[in-house]
Every structure is written in C-alpha cells, then in structure tokens.
Design an enzyme around this catalytic site. Sequence first.
Site, PDB file in Angstrom:
ATOM      1  N   GLU A 235      30.100 -45.701  58.249  1.00 61.10           N
ATOM      2  CA  GLU A 235      30.506 -44.457  57.583  1.00 61.10           C
ATOM      3  C   GLU A 235      29.418 -44.018  56.622  1.00 61.10           C
ATOM      4  O   GLU A 235      28.494 -44.781  56.322  1.00 61.10           O
ATOM      5  CB  GLU A 235      31.860 -44.611  56.891  1.00 61.10           C
ATOM      6  N   HIS A 277      36.954 -44.812  50.592  1.00 62.76           N
ATOM      7  CA  HIS A 277      36.346 -46.075  50.175  1.00 62.76           C
ATOM      8  C   HIS A 277      35.371 -45.895  49.029  1.00 62.76           C
ATOM      9  O   HIS A 277      34.698 -44.872  48.929  1.00 62.76           O
ATOM     10  CB  HIS A 277      35.593 -46.714  51.349  1.00 62.76           C
ATOM     11  N   GLU A 298      17.899 -43.828  67.445  1.00 65.91           N
ATOM     12  CA  GLU A 298      16.460 -43.998  67.622  1.00 65.91           C
ATOM     13  C   GLU A 298      16.098 -45.475  67.879  1.00 65.91           C
ATOM     14  O   GLU A 298      15.227 -45.796  68.684  1.00 65.91           O
ATOM     15  CB  GLU A 298      15.778 -43.481  66.351  1.00 65.91           C
ATOM     16  N   ALA A 299      16.879 -46.383  67.222  1.00 65.19           N
ATOM     17  CA  ALA A 299      16.596 -47.813  67.399  1.00 65.19           C
ATOM     18  C   ALA A 299      17.044 -48.332  68.769  1.00 65.19           C
ATOM     19  O   ALA A 299      16.645 -49.403  69.197  1.00 65.19           O
ATOM     20  CB  ALA A 299      17.303 -48.612  66.303  1.00 65.19           C
ATOM     21  N   GLY A 300      17.949 -47.559  69.417  1.00 67.27           N
ATOM     22  CA  GLY A 300      18.381 -48.012  70.742  1.00 67.27           C
ATOM     23  C   GLY A 300      19.873 -48.256  70.845  1.00 67.27           C
ATOM     24  O   GLY A 300      20.367 -48.676  71.899  1.00 67.27           O
ATOM     25  N   VAL A 303      24.729 -43.998  70.747  1.00 67.26           N
ATOM     26  CA  VAL A 303      25.394 -43.180  69.733  1.00 67.26           C
ATOM     27  C   VAL A 303      25.912 -41.905  70.392  1.00 67.26           C
ATOM     28  O   VAL A 303      25.123 -41.159  70.984  1.00 67.26           O
ATOM     29  CB  VAL A 303      24.403 -42.835  68.589  1.00 67.26           C
ATOM     30  N   PRO A 304      27.214 -41.661  70.317  1.00 65.09           N
ATOM     31  CA  PRO A 304      27.734 -40.424  70.922  1.00 65.09           C
ATOM     32  C   PRO A 304      27.346 -39.223  70.063  1.00 65.09           C
ATOM     33  O   PRO A 304      26.884 -39.395  68.932  1.00 65.09           O
ATOM     34  CB  PRO A 304      29.250 -40.630  70.899  1.00 65.09           C
TER      35      PRO A 304
END
Length: 621
Positions: A235, A277, A298-300, A303-304
């Site tokens: 989040e 939170h 970007e890291a792989g 991610v939708p």
Amino acid sequence: MANRPDYLLFDRDTQAIFWNMHTKAIQRMLDYDYVIGRKKPSVAAIVHPTSDLKYQKFFFGTEEILIPVYRSTKEAAENHPNADVLINFASFRTAYDVTREAIDIPTIRTIVITAEGIPERLTRDMNLRARKAGKWIIGPATVGGLAAGAFRIANTGGTIENIINSKLHRPGSVGLVTRSGGLFNELCNIIARNANGIFEGVAIGGDRFPGSDFLDHLLRMEKNPDIKFMVMLGELGGTLEYKVVDAIKKGLIKKPVIAWCIGTCAKLFGSDVQFGHAGAKAGAERETADAKNAALKEAGALVPSSFDELPELIRGVYEELKAQGEIPEIKEPEVPPIPMDYAEARKKGLIRKPTNFICTISDDRGPEATYTNIPISEVIEKGYSIADIIGLLWFKKKFPKWASNFIDMVIKIVADHGPCVSGAHNARVAARAGKDLVSSLASGLLTIGPRFGGAIDGAAKYFKMAYEKGMSPKEFVDYMKRVERKPIPGIGHRVKSIRNPDKRVELLKNYAEENFPATELLNYALEVEKVTTAKKENLILNVDGCIGVLMVDMFKNLGFTSKEIDEIIDAGALNAFFVLGRSIGFIGHILDEKRLKSPLYRHPWDDVLYAIEEPEDLTDR
Ligand code: ACO
Ligand code: LMR
C-alpha cells in the site's frame, strides 16, 4: 521446539500460547482445527495474569475440552515447550512488555502482535531485539495469518463459511503477503477463485514498522517448495516494497511475484492522505502507490494496471504453471460441519429444549429485574414496603395497606427476643467458635422449629382445622392431647403467662381487632387460650400462635380459599415470617460477638447433670 524447516512458521502440529482471555478468538482457532481435522488443538495454553482460573472450557467440535490458563507467559511456556507461537492479544499498553518477555523465552519462535498503537519507539526496539534473537514477529496491528489446512492465527480468514469458500481449510499453491487483514481475506477469496488457494498467508500489519516485512515472508515462501508463486499486496506509504524490488532484481526471488500497491487514488486528493493504517501515508513521491507499482513492475514483478485486473493476472499465472505441470492436483477434503452454538441455533428457531425450571415470580433477563413484572425502579419510586415486596415475591399479590402493615408489624415484632432464646444462643456460640456470619446465621436459623419460632405453621394448621371442623375449644384441647398427643402449637411460653403477658401478642391482637375486616380464628384461639390457661397460667396464646391464627384470618379476608391457605401453610410460608424477621436479630447477635471479639464459648461442667451409666452389655448376642 517443533522440528520443521526454517521457511515454515506453522504446520499442522503447531501450537500457540494465547496471551489474553479472548475466548471468541480462541474458539475460532479451535473451530478451524476441527474443520481441518487437526487432532491436537492449536491453542496449548492461555495466559491471563489477572485470573485465578486453572482451565477454560472450549468446544472442539461437539466435545468440550479444557485449555490450561497460566498467570505468566514463562509459566505457560515451561509447561508447553512445544508451543512455539505466542499470540499476543494484549492491549497496546501491555503488548510491548509481553513481547519482550516472549523474545527471551527459548521455546517461542514466532510472536503475533494484534495491538494497534504501540509507540513506534517501542515497536522498533522490540523488532530489533526479536531479529537479534532470531525470532519472528508478525504485526503489530495485524489479524495475523494462516497456513491453509494447518494453523490459523486467531480471527484470520473470518467466519468458517468464509474460510471454506476461500479454500483456507486445505493448502493451495500460492503464498500471500498483505499489510491489511481485511484485504487479506479478500485476496484469499480471489486466489481461491482464480487459482487453487493459498498455501500460506501473512498480514504483516498496518504499523509503520512491522516486525517482519513483505520481503521476510516472500523469502521464506521462495524457499518453500509447496508455494509456486506469490501475491503481494502493498500500500502507499513507507518503502518496504522497495526491499522486494531489490530482492527481485538481485535474483533472490525467482518464483513469480504478483504485486500491487493499493492507494493509487491518493493522488486524487490534494494533500497527503492517511489511509487507515499508521503507515499508509505517502510522505514522498517514492512512497506513493504509483511509484512503488512502477518500481515493482520494472524489477520484474507481475503488476496489473489496476486492482480490478489482479484476479485475471493471478488466473493467468496459475493456468500457465498448471500447464507446465508445476501445480499438483488437489483432492478436496471432506469438511465436517461446525456444530452451531446452542444460543445461535435457538435464536434462529432451529432447535427447542424443554426447560428444567419454571419461575413465576421474578425475571432478570431484561434491562432491569422485575418482581412479578414490576421493575425494581418502580418498586423504589412507588415506595413499596418490605411487606409489599413479600406480597409480590411470596404470594404474587399486591396487598392492601392493612395487610402490608400487619406483615411489617410481624417482622418488626419477631426481629429479636434477647440473647437467651435458643436461636440467638446458637448463633452466638457459632460466632464465638470463629464461624463467619453466614454460618453463624445458619446455625441460629437451624434452631427454628416446632418448639421455637417455627410453631406458626403448626398453630395455623391445627387451629384452622379445629375451627373448620366446628370443635369447641375444649374438644380441640382434648383432641390434641388424646388423638394427636402433642402440645398445641402456638400455646405456651417458658417465661410469659397470663400474669406476665407477652406485649407482642397484645400489639398484634390490638392491630388485628382494629384493622382486619374480621378475626374469626383469633377469636377462636382466644377461647382456646381460656381453656389452656385455666390449666396452667403459662399456656397462653404465644407470639407464634397469635401470628399463625392472624395470618389465616388475613388470607381469608383477602379472599384466599381454605385450600389455598392450607397450601400456604404446608409450604412453610408462615414460619418464613419468623425466619425472615428473626434473621435481623441473629445477625445483630453475631455482629455483637464479633465486635466484642468474644473467645470460644465452652459450656460449664456444673451446668450439666452427668448421669452416666455402664453400657448395657450386648456382646454375647
Ligand atoms: N398445649 C397444650 N398443653 C401444653 C402445651 C401446649 N402447647 N405446652 C405445655 N403444655 C402442658 C403440658 O402438657 C404440661 O401439662 P401437664 O402439666 O398436664 O403435664 C404442662 O403444660 C407443662 O408442660 P411443659 O412442657 O413443662 O411446658 P413448658 O413451659 O416447658 O413449655 C413450650 C413451653 C415449650 C413453649 C411449650 O408450651 C410448647 O411446646 N408449646 C408449643 C410450641 C410453641 O408454640 N412454641 C413457640 C413458642 S414462642 C416462640 O418460640 C417465639
Ligand atoms: C422468642 O421470640 O424467641 C421467644 O418468644 C422465645 C422465648 O423463649 O422467649
């Protein structure tokens, strides 16, 4: 400590020590155990420092089991060395101390902290200590987590129905890490619908400094051969997700990670918004959900483009791994139904049960107790007397003033008669033997009987019987002597006589003559008294006798039938007036002895006639 690989925090043998008496959460754990067919309950012990309880009862299916209760975590751990999880349900004020103690207990490996609002300084200190000691902390501010088909932390997963719908009752192939507990459930459901469910999931909690973070758990899951891919729900706020970004980049995580950070909508708000939170607030661009999602992608990580696309992405990865033969077939286990709690089933009208008791006088189930449906507040507001309350609770009637006043008078008149009467004497002797008030009172009350104070019912019974049978007073006296062969109850007094009349009897007679509509039985009893006192001057109508006959007159005047009055007498209700009134005096005598600190009473020898004979010898028979 349990023998299981490092990457596994929980398995089907894991047992926890539950800190705090949260019976509902504990019961939910045990219900889960039952549904998944665990043999051993997942809660080994409860710590409740302020309790004297040794055990607490819970259901395990339909059976009841006892879970031991201890006053300290140390004691619980010593007695249950196999329990390596501490579920810390202490408040935010106490949670730190409880955790610190648990970190030093060698058998405890994982500490789950539910409290929200522990000061950050303390959280960081506690996390640091735990890491040094090689312990796992889940939380603070977390619902916990769940190892599907093995171990459920407290309320994780929601209702049993939800657990089964989300396939949390048996292991799947997905690892899940979230911050939030609510979204944890949502994600479990999505994963069950689009894949084969989770193998294990942890909600790391909403604090800024969780004791273990996304990466800690993803690394564990990476090592777990049963977990084929992971889902991470981050989040906005904080930088924990970047640790995952780095790990993926460094090749420390090779399994597919589907990641999404919620809070992308924060940009629609003007200034930094705090989302529920403590940690959910982006202080810098880097901490926004968008920035983190971009970095993860970007890291792989997978991610939708929005949360709505997350299910589809999960399905895609799952189908692909399945096609590659990575995902084993799952044989769905049978799920035993959780027995419904009696109260719930009854509320739903599913069961009925005959009652064992009937009560027709009072009810405490509502907001306030009632006496024959009259709330206590009304009793007080309307100035009911003690006699009025007796009317309600003993006879279920509202008495007229003349009757209530009579009852009040009876209670006042019999309240005490000095220390020498048998009941007061016994109460005092008991008090002097060191007995407590209730026992000493009971000792006095147990003395009330047909010869002392308890002749009211007997008097009412015999005088009423004789009068109704039309016996003349003389016939009655003869009848009692020859047929019943006993003294007339209510006649005779050790001290009082016609020359030394009992003032109490005079008061009662005068009141009744002036206030009762009629005093038939009293008039009859006074005629009987004339016969008995002619024999001996102490054979007066005594206080018990006078009360007995006047009670019969009172009930007759109130419209009770002869049969109803007999039932009242047979129940012992008239002696009850003496019992009630004289309790006041007995208590006075007991308090008097206590105040005086009187020593043990021993009866003097010279007050006993020792008339002892040799025993009759029956030994040859
Ligand atoms: N009815 C008829 N005759 C009686 C009664 C009685 N209730 N009580 C005593 N007598 C007779 C006896 O038969 C005896 O007659 P006798 O001389 O022809 O043989 C004579 O009176 C003396 O008897 P005692 O037993 O010596 O009388 P005592 O004075 O000791 O009795 C007592 C007092 C115990 C109260 C007795 O009268 C009795 O048992 N009464 C009935 C029980 C009762 O009413 N108890 C409540 C008293 S009040 C109170 O406790 C608050
Ligand atoms: C009483 O009320 O206790 C008395 O009447 C009994 C007694 O022996 O005096």
